[in-house]
Structure formats: structure tokens, C-alpha cells
Design a protein around this motif. Structure first.
Motif, PDB file in Angstrom:
ATOM      1  N   GLY A  56       0.845  -1.204   0.000  1.00  0.00           N
ATOM      2  CA  GLY A  56       0.000   0.000   0.000  1.00  0.00           C
ATOM      3  C   GLY A  56       0.874   1.246   0.000  1.00  0.00           C
ATOM      4  O   GLY A  56       1.942   1.277   0.612  1.00  0.00           O
ATOM      5  N   LYS A  57       0.371   2.261  -0.684  1.00  0.00           N
ATOM      6  CA  LYS A  57       1.161   3.483  -0.852  1.00  0.00           C
ATOM      7  C   LYS A  57       1.095   4.416   0.345  1.00  0.00           C
ATOM      8  O   LYS A  57       1.860   5.352   0.439  1.00  0.00           O
ATOM      9  CB  LYS A  57       0.664   4.227  -2.099  1.00  0.00           C
ATOM     10  N   ARG A  58       0.128   4.202   1.218  1.00  0.00           N
ATOM     11  CA  ARG A  58      -0.088   5.089   2.394  1.00  0.00           C
ATOM     12  C   ARG A  58      -0.441   6.517   1.953  1.00  0.00           C
ATOM     13  O   ARG A  58      -0.046   7.498   2.608  1.00  0.00           O
ATOM     14  CB  ARG A  58       1.137   5.131   3.320  1.00  0.00           C
ATOM     15  N   LEU A  59      -1.164   6.601   0.840  1.00  0.00           N
ATOM     16  CA  LEU A  59      -1.498   7.921   0.296  1.00  0.00           C
ATOM     17  C   LEU A  59      -2.363   8.745   1.251  1.00  0.00           C
ATOM     18  O   LEU A  59      -2.116   9.932   1.471  1.00  0.00           O
ATOM     19  CB  LEU A  59      -2.230   7.740  -1.044  1.00  0.00           C
ATOM     20  N   ARG A  60      -3.373   8.100   1.840  1.00  0.00           N
ATOM     21  CA  ARG A  60      -4.310   8.884   2.662  1.00  0.00           C
ATOM     22  C   ARG A  60      -3.657   9.404   3.947  1.00  0.00           C
ATOM     23  O   ARG A  60      -3.809  10.588   4.261  1.00  0.00           O
ATOM     24  CB  ARG A  60      -5.583   8.072   2.916  1.00  0.00           C
ATOM     25  N   PRO A  61      -2.883   8.567   4.677  1.00  0.00           N
ATOM     26  CA  PRO A  61      -2.189   9.135   5.839  1.00  0.00           C
ATOM     27  C   PRO A  61      -1.199  10.234   5.454  1.00  0.00           C
ATOM     28  O   PRO A  61      -1.069  11.250   6.165  1.00  0.00           O
ATOM     29  CB  PRO A  61      -1.453   7.945   6.462  1.00  0.00           C
ATOM     30  N   ARG A 107      -4.524  -8.600  -3.664  1.00  0.00           N
ATOM     31  CA  ARG A 107      -4.554  -7.188  -3.272  1.00  0.00           C
ATOM     32  C   ARG A 107      -3.162  -6.854  -2.748  1.00  0.00           C
ATOM     33  O   ARG A 107      -2.599  -7.594  -1.964  1.00  0.00           O
ATOM     34  CB  ARG A 107      -5.612  -6.985  -2.183  1.00  0.00           C
ATOM     35  N   ARG A 108      -2.653  -5.733  -3.188  1.00  0.00           N
ATOM     36  CA  ARG A 108      -1.331  -5.294  -2.750  1.00  0.00           C
ATOM     37  C   ARG A 108      -0.282  -6.399  -2.972  1.00  0.00           C
ATOM     38  O   ARG A 108       0.626  -6.588  -2.181  1.00  0.00           O
ATOM     39  CB  ARG A 108      -1.367  -4.844  -1.281  1.00  0.00           C
ATOM     40  N   GLY A 109      -0.490  -7.169  -4.047  1.00  0.00           N
ATOM     41  CA  GLY A 109       0.491  -8.190  -4.421  1.00  0.00           C
ATOM     42  C   GLY A 109       0.431  -9.454  -3.587  1.00  0.00           C
ATOM     43  O   GLY A 109       1.299 -10.314  -3.713  1.00  0.00           O
TER      44      GLY A 109
HETATM   45  C1  GRG Z   1     -17.111   0.241   1.955  1.00  0.00           C
HETATM   46  C2  GRG Z   1     -16.701  -2.051   1.027  1.00  0.00           C
HETATM   47  C3  GRG Z   1     -16.578  -0.609   0.902  1.00  0.00           C
HETATM   48  C4  GRG Z   1     -15.991  -0.139  -0.179  1.00  0.00           C
HETATM   49  C5  GRG Z   1     -15.868   1.261  -0.484  1.00  0.00           C
HETATM   50  C6  GRG Z   1     -12.986   2.239  -1.492  1.00  0.00           C
HETATM   51  C7  GRG Z   1     -13.937   1.204  -1.969  1.00  0.00           C
HETATM   52  C8  GRG Z   1     -15.364   1.465  -1.862  1.00  0.00           C
HETATM   53  C9  GRG Z   1     -13.544   0.057  -2.493  1.00  0.00           C
HETATM   54  C10 GRG Z   1     -12.154  -0.340  -2.597  1.00  0.00           C
HETATM   55  C11 GRG Z   1     -11.761  -0.741  -3.989  1.00  0.00           C
HETATM   56  C12 GRG Z   1     -11.562   0.407  -4.902  1.00  0.00           C
HETATM   57  C13 GRG Z   1     -11.301   0.112  -6.331  1.00  0.00           C
HETATM   58  C14 GRG Z   1     -11.615   1.617  -4.469  1.00  0.00           C
HETATM   59  C15 GRG Z   1     -11.411   2.790  -5.236  1.00  0.00           C
HETATM   60  C16 GRG Z   1     -10.360   3.519  -4.546  1.00  0.00           C
HETATM   61  C17 GRG Z   1      -9.045   2.925  -4.856  1.00  0.00           C
HETATM   62  C18 GRG Z   1      -8.505   3.130  -6.202  1.00  0.00           C
HETATM   63  C19 GRG Z   1      -8.431   2.248  -3.918  1.00  0.00           C
HETATM   64  C20 GRG Z   1      -7.041   1.779  -4.016  1.00  0.00           C
HETATM   65  O1  GRG Z   1      -6.298   2.778  -3.392  1.00  0.00           O
HETATM   66  P1  GRG Z   1      -4.707   2.807  -3.436  1.00  0.00           P
HETATM   67  O2  GRG Z   1      -4.221   2.699  -4.848  1.00  0.00           O
HETATM   68  O3  GRG Z   1      -4.364   1.471  -2.658  1.00  0.00           O
HETATM   69  O4  GRG Z   1      -4.264   3.999  -2.664  1.00  0.00           O
HETATM   70  P2  GRG Z   1      -3.093   1.128  -1.772  1.00  0.00           P
HETATM   71  O5  GRG Z   1      -3.052  -0.378  -1.788  1.00  0.00           O
HETATM   72  O6  GRG Z   1      -1.863   1.754  -2.402  1.00  0.00           O
HETATM   73  O7  GRG Z   1      -3.362   1.661  -0.408  1.00  0.00           O
END
Ligand code: GRG
Length: 301
Positions: A56-61, A107-109
Motif C-alpha cells: 500500500g502506498k499510504r497515500l491517505r495518511p 490485493r497489494r500483491g
Molecule cells: C465500503 C466495502 C466498501 C468499499 C468502499 C474504497 C472502496 C469502496 C472500495 C475499494 C476498492 C476500490 C477500487 C476503491 C477505489 C479507490 C481505490 C482506487 C483504492 C485503491 O487505493 P490505493 O491505490 O491502494 O491507494 P493502496 O493499496 O496503495 O493503499
């Protein structure tokens, strides 16, 4: 006077280093706040940690911390909220991967949580992460009930969950520009927007600054999902760490389905550029966030 492109952006190397640094400190704090893997009932704590620490990239934090620092706040004050956003995000990924939703094996490899721990434990691990996120927020953001309510709203049926519902219900329907924008703004952009806004609010940003970073965050939030749609078409499973090409297979409402790839790429770049413009009132101290906007639309995973 307008700043030149190189004056208002950090270099790619600077951004990469900053992302590594943010990742390291966020991971150290997550390691500290998550229940130990051997604490009974150990199975749920192992499942929570499995998904939290499998990449995970930790983009949101990062966005919470950068929003706070941009507005003059202390990183330490925003760290609990930063961890909470990663927990909310990871919960959504765990649930999204379940057989009842996107039914993903990777997910995440790595194998998804339900593949590694079974469906019941994956559901509970997601629930537990969401619950602990709000425990962290409530215990560290004392007297900030309105801010916690904003975060809950961004994750709830008016935000991320609402977007997920519209996404599921619209599978197999004709590509629709208004619908795809609604889905992307809710499913993805709402949490990203709220991450930056939360950091700025913790720093005590004045109304004008809060407004400017919120507008920046709305643009990058939408740009992030448009780029994600493009990557689903162009990326490989190895590169993405999740199964590529699933959106089209499932008949999802995506930007390329509505506009085609060239127009989607143009739109993502335009959103990033509009996001950078929103940072103008902050001057050079916003250069890292400006570069992050570029990264979001040029990333390869
Ligand atoms: C409440 C079950 C539920 C789902 C909400 C966010 C979401 C909707 C579903 C997750 C899957 C998805 C395709 C979401 C879109 C947002 C997205 C592109 C998430 C991936 O985020 P990254 O790329 O992931 O930041 P890492 O793994 O880097 O943290």
C-alpha cells in the motif's frame, strides 16, 4: 507573480524520498497502535495486521500529514488521524475484495484477506479496523466532534459506502457520464478530500486555507480514480498487485468506458493541473503537494 513549473513543484526524487519517509513513520505508528498479533483472540489481530502491512502506498495518511504541515501544524498532532484514515481505507479494500463484492484473490500483491483468513475473519478484520479508526479519532481529537462527524460522513452512505453502492448497482448498465462522476466522487474522492481537510483542520487552518486545500483535494481525489480506471485497462496484474482488467469484465462505470482512453488521460492531467492551481495561495511551501498531484496521474500502480 505566477511561479514557474519548477518553482512550484518538488522534484520527482524529492517526492519519492518524502513518500518513503512518510511511509516509514506511518508504518511505525500503525505498528504501535494496532493490537499485537498474539493478543487473544489472535486470529483477528493477525488478519488485521496482514492486510495493513501487506503493502500500500499510504497515500491517505500522507495527505493528512501534508495537509497539517502545509497549514502550520505539528505532524505528531495529526498522526492518530493519519493512522485512522489508513485503517478506514484498508477496511474498505478488505470488504471490497470479498466474494459478495468484487471477489478478488489478490490485493497489494498478496492473497486477499479472505483468501488468507477465510470470509468470516475478513469481514470481522474490516469491521475491527473501522471501529478502531474511530476509537483512535475519538481519543485523540478531543473536543473535535464536528471533525470526527465529517470523517464519518466521508466514509458513510453520503461518501465512500454510497459510492460503492452506486458502483455495484450500476454494473452492466450503459456508460453514463453523470453516474461515473457521482460514483468516483463518492467512492474514492470523498475519503481523499477528507484526509487533506482533516490534516488542515487539525492544524487550525483559517477558513480560506481550509477551503483552498479542500478544493485541491477534491481535484486529486477524482484524478486518482480516473487514473485508477486507466491503470485497470493499461496496467498488468503484477504491476498493480491486483487483478488487472476487471472493471471492463464486470461492466463497471469507468472514465474510459464513457470517454475513451485518450480523453480520460487528458481529463486526469487537467484535474491535476487544476489541483495545483488551488495551492497557489500557499506559495512554495505547497510544492510537495503539487508534485503529489502529478504523481497521482502518472503513477503506474
Ligand atoms: C465500503 C466495502 C466498501 C468499499 C468502499 C474504497 C472502496 C469502496 C472500495 C475499494 C476498492 C476500490 C477500487 C476503491 C477505489 C479507490 C481505490 C482506487 C483504492 C485503491 O487505493 P490505493 O491505490 O491502494 O491507494 P493502496 O493499496 O496503495 O493503499
Amino acid at each position: 507573480m505566477k511561479m514557474s513549473h519548477s518553482e512550484n513543484r518538488a522534484s520527482v526524487d524529492e517526492l519519492k524520498q518524502a513518500m518513503r519517509d512518510y511511509r516509514r513513520i506511518v508504518d511505525a505508528e500503525l505498528e504501535r497502535v494496532l493490537p499485537p498479533a498474539d493478543r487473544p483472540p489472535a486470529e483477528i489481530h493477525r488478519a488485521m495486521r496482514y492486510s495493513m502491512f501487506s503493502g500500500g502506498k499510504r497515500l491517505r495518511p500522507m495527505l493528512v500529514l501534508m495537509g497539517c504541515e502545509l497549514c502550520g501544524g505539528n505532524q505528531a498532532d495529526a498522526m492518530p488521524a493519519a493512522c485512522a484514515f489508513e485503517m478506514i481505507h484498508t477496511y474498505s479494500l478488505i470488504h471490497d475484495d470479498l466474494p459478495a463484492m468484487d471477489n478478488d484473490d489478490f490485493r497489494r500483491g498478496h492473497p486477499t484477506c479472505h483468501k488468507a483468513f477465510g470470509e468470516a475473519m475478513a469481514i470481522l478484520a474490516g469491521d475491527a479496523l473501522l471501529t478502531q479508526a474511530f476509537e483512535l479519532l475519538a481519543s485523540h481529537l478531543r473536543g473535535r466532534g464536528e471533525l470526527i462527524a465529517e470523517i464519518a460522513a466521508a466514509a458513510g452512505t453520503g461518501g465512500m459506502i454510497g459510492g460503492q453502492v452506486a458502483d455495484i448497482l450500476s454494473e452492466g448498465t450503459q456508460p453514463d457520464a453523470a453516474l461515473v462522476e457521482f460514483i468516483h466522487k463518492c467512492k474514492t474522492a470523498a475519503l481523499i478530500r477528507q484526509a487533506v481537510r482533516t490534516g488542515a483542520a487539525i492544524a487550525g487552518a483559517a477558513a480560506a486555507a481550509l477551503d483552498a486545500v479542500t478544493q485541491y483535494a477534491e481535484k486529486i481525489g477524482l484524478a486518482f480514480q480516473v487514473a485508477d480506471d486507466i491503470l485497470d485497462v493499461e496496467g498488468t496484474t503484477e504491476q498493480l498487485g491486483k487483478t488487472a482488467g476487471k472493471d471492463r469484465q464486470a461492466g463497471k462505470q469507468t472514465w474510459p468506458a464513457v470517454y475513451g482512453l485518450p480523453e480520460s488521460r487528458r481529463h486526469a492531467a487537467q484535474l491535476a493541473s487544476q489541483a495545483v492551481q488551488c495551492l497557489e495561495p500557499f506559495g512554495p511551501k505547497a510544492r510537495m503537494l503539487a508534485s503529489l498531484a502529478d504523481f497521482i496521474v502518472t503513477r503506474t500502480s
